[in-house]
Design a protein around this motif. Structure first.
Motif, short mmCIF file in Angstrom:
data_model
loop_
_atom_site.label_atom_id
_atom_site.label_comp_id
_atom_site.label_asym_id
_atom_site.label_seq_id
_atom_site.Cartn_x
_atom_site.Cartn_y
_atom_site.Cartn_z
N GLY A 1 1.01 -1.62 0.00
CA GLY A 1 0.17 -0.26 -0.15
C GLY A 1 1.03 1.13 0.31
O GLY A 1 0.17 2.42 0.01
N ALA B 1 -11.46 2.41 8.20
CA ALA B 1 -9.70 3.14 8.00
C ALA B 1 -10.31 4.28 6.97
O ALA B 1 -8.96 5.04 6.68
N ARG B 2 -11.10 4.41 5.96
CA ARG B 2 -11.27 5.66 5.47
C ARG B 2 -10.62 6.73 5.40
O ARG B 2 -10.58 7.23 4.83
N GLY B 3 -11.70 7.05 6.37
CA GLY B 3 -11.55 8.28 6.85
C GLY B 3 -10.53 8.68 7.87
O GLY B 3 -10.06 9.57 7.47
N MET C 1 -2.70 -4.18 6.79
CA MET C 1 -2.83 -4.33 5.22
C MET C 1 -4.30 -3.34 4.79
O MET C 1 -4.41 -2.96 3.71
N ILE C 2 -5.22 -3.70 5.48
CA ILE C 2 -6.78 -2.70 5.21
C ILE C 2 -5.90 -1.26 5.31
O ILE C 2 -6.40 -0.41 4.73
N TYR D 1 -4.17 -0.14 1.95
CA TYR D 1 -5.13 -0.20 0.83
C TYR D 1 -5.20 1.27 1.07
O TYR D 1 -5.79 1.86 0.55
N GLU D 2 -6.16 1.75 1.76
CA GLU D 2 -6.58 2.77 2.34
C GLU D 2 -6.34 3.79 1.76
O GLU D 2 -6.42 5.25 1.46
N TRP E 1 -3.04 3.81 0.35
CA TRP E 1 -3.16 4.05 -1.23
C TRP E 1 -4.08 4.40 -2.10
O TRP E 1 -4.79 5.30 -3.16
N MET E 2 -5.88 3.51 -1.63
CA MET E 2 -6.96 4.33 -2.69
C MET E 2 -7.69 5.75 -2.16
O MET E 2 -8.44 6.44 -2.82
N ASP F 1 -6.12 6.71 -5.20
CA ASP F 1 -6.20 6.43 -6.66
C ASP F 1 -7.58 6.90 -7.26
O ASP F 1 -8.63 7.07 -6.75
N ARG G 1 -13.05 -1.81 -4.89
CA ARG G 1 -14.81 -0.98 -4.70
C ARG G 1 -15.13 -1.33 -5.40
O ARG G 1 -16.71 -1.23 -5.37
N LEU H 1 -3.41 -1.45 -5.94
CA LEU H 1 -2.16 -1.05 -5.17
C LEU H 1 -0.56 -0.62 -5.29
O LEU H 1 -0.67 -0.27 -6.57
N ASN H 2 0.47 -0.16 -4.76
CA ASN H 2 2.15 -0.22 -5.21
C ASN H 2 2.29 -1.03 -6.57
O ASN H 2 2.31 -2.04 -6.11
N GLN I 1 -4.79 -12.47 2.03
CA GLN I 1 -4.48 -10.46 1.91
C GLN I 1 -5.18 -10.63 0.30
O GLN I 1 -6.14 -9.28 1.05
N TYR J 1 -13.65 -6.26 2.78
CA TYR J 1 -13.51 -5.59 3.18
C TYR J 1 -14.27 -4.61 2.84
O TYR J 1 -15.46 -4.01 3.29
N PRO K 1 -17.18 8.35 8.95
CA PRO K 1 -15.74 8.25 8.75
C PRO K 1 -15.35 8.74 9.94
O PRO K 1 -14.18 8.40 10.15
#
Lengths: 260, 260
Positions: A44, A110-112, A168-169, A172-173, A175-176, A179, B111, B154-155, B165, B172, B183
């Protein structure tokens, strides 16, 4: 620290680093989990690891063995005796916590949390993400040092989350959060999506052959059958290459019939 | 299958099942990964596992040992010899794939994929999510059986993703697709966010004591200093309980001064 983690000897090139959040593992127990955490971080785009009072000491060879090439993160990991030491130079610290109780604290998803981390790093602030030990999680003293808690929305009936999964979560968030990949796109590679003219050309070919072989001979039903086939061929995108294949299919089937 | 996975003997109660996507593990190699995958599935509310041609056969005790209580998913897992068999009763199938090449196929983000899975299950369709073997991933024949591919943003410099994962991210996103958690919110537990009146009451107390001890004696600077303190105390939410503590802090410090 370098701006880019390169070189082959010590694991893979894992991309540019920049001002990304520091992942702080508080009293981690298993070296394997530190290794898999490094892997998840690299996935991530999180590159800075700090370890507070690792149970079995540091470095631990087993961490490198489970990192799948994210060695550079482990090579650069910093060890601290206390949480206070580990966060002293940071501006914002977020603590992941599955079940905070009797605490007055902002709780983020996690997103927030990822959105706020991005916002803070954009302002040039150094931010950290704390993860607790595998079994017990962060304790009350650890959480009192965090600006906010991050709690993942997940199945409340089954919250048991592996350390690397938790990291990981967030990775990932992270990175997202910036993105811009479209949620759905047709990957066409060498070809392109067919134009309406190309599609019409194929359907003309198909209907001529179907007229010739008699499949559309019922004049009353013909318009409806043609329309249904049109609906089918316009339901999803078709590529120019696929239309060429379909032209071939129709031609071959028709020739076979004529040759019989 | 039951509507709710309950009971204590075979692992934890992992919540209501409903019409959730089937996770299809294609030719998985390590039983441990099947176990950790079950755990990740339970985290995100995915309960149906199908296994195609597991390398070491099935069942494998090591899977249960690594599932952290998600036994019910493993107990109910179905084994198939081919992908065609495993997807025969499904309406939509998505395949996760890190690097699709030379394929004309819709590609979704995790997503975007989760949103479509939710939409399809809401319409009563049965959907599946295919994951390839640990080392090689899904092959071209597998992918030709999927309606769309899912590729995680992802990266790109470090895409090596453990099977569990990869499943965790989809689980998730499946959960998040209908999650309504704000959030950010202040968790206040037993207390409540202070009203402006309660805050003003505290600040009045503070300024009276500061006037009395002479901290605000410079009349020219007084208004600015009071305003700065107001800015500080209104920056984040304060709870009624914290104000009571702060009242106590001011009272005690003032009394100490008076007693000296």
């Amino acid at each position: 620290m370098e701006a880019h983690m390169t070189g082959r000897e010590g694991g893979a090139d894992i991309g540019p680093i920049g001002n990304s959040p520091v992942v702080i593992l508080v009293r981690p127990q298993m070296a394997e989990n530190i290794g898999t955490t490094a892997r998840a971080m690299a996935n991530g785009g999180l590159f800075h690891m700090r370890i507070v009072a690792p149970r079995d000491g540091w470095p631990q060879e087993r961490a490198w063995r489970t990192a799948s090439g994210a060695d550079r993160i482990l090579d650069a990991a910093q060890v601290f005796e206390t949480v206070d030491d580990a966060v002293a130079d940071l501006h914002h610290v977020y603590a992941t916590c599955p079940r905070p109780r009797h605490i007055v604290k902002p709780v983020l998803t996690a997103r927030g949390g990822a959105a706020e981390l991005r916002e803070a790093t954009t302002r040039g602030l150094k931010v950290g993400l704390m993860f607790g030990p595998e079994r017990a999680g962060l304790d009350n003293e650890d959480m009192a040092r965090a600006d906010a808690l991050i709690r993942y929305p997940l199945n409340p009936a089954f919250m048991s989350l592996n350390l690397a999964q938790a990291v990981m979560i967030m990775a990932y968030e992270w990175w997202m959060a910036v993105d811009g990949t479209p949620p759905r796109e047709l990957m066409t590679n060498e070809t392109h999506v067919a134009t309406k003219g190309e599609l019409e050309n194929f359907m003309g070919h198909l209907f001529r052959e179907l007229d010739e072989c008699g499949f559309l001979r019922n004049e009353q039903k013909r318009a409806g059958m043609v329309r249904n086939l049109r609906h089918f061929f316009t339901r999803g995108e078709v590529t120019e290459q696929e239309l060429r294949t379909l032209h071939g299919v129709v031609t071959e089937l028709a020739n076979q019939r004529r040759n019989r």
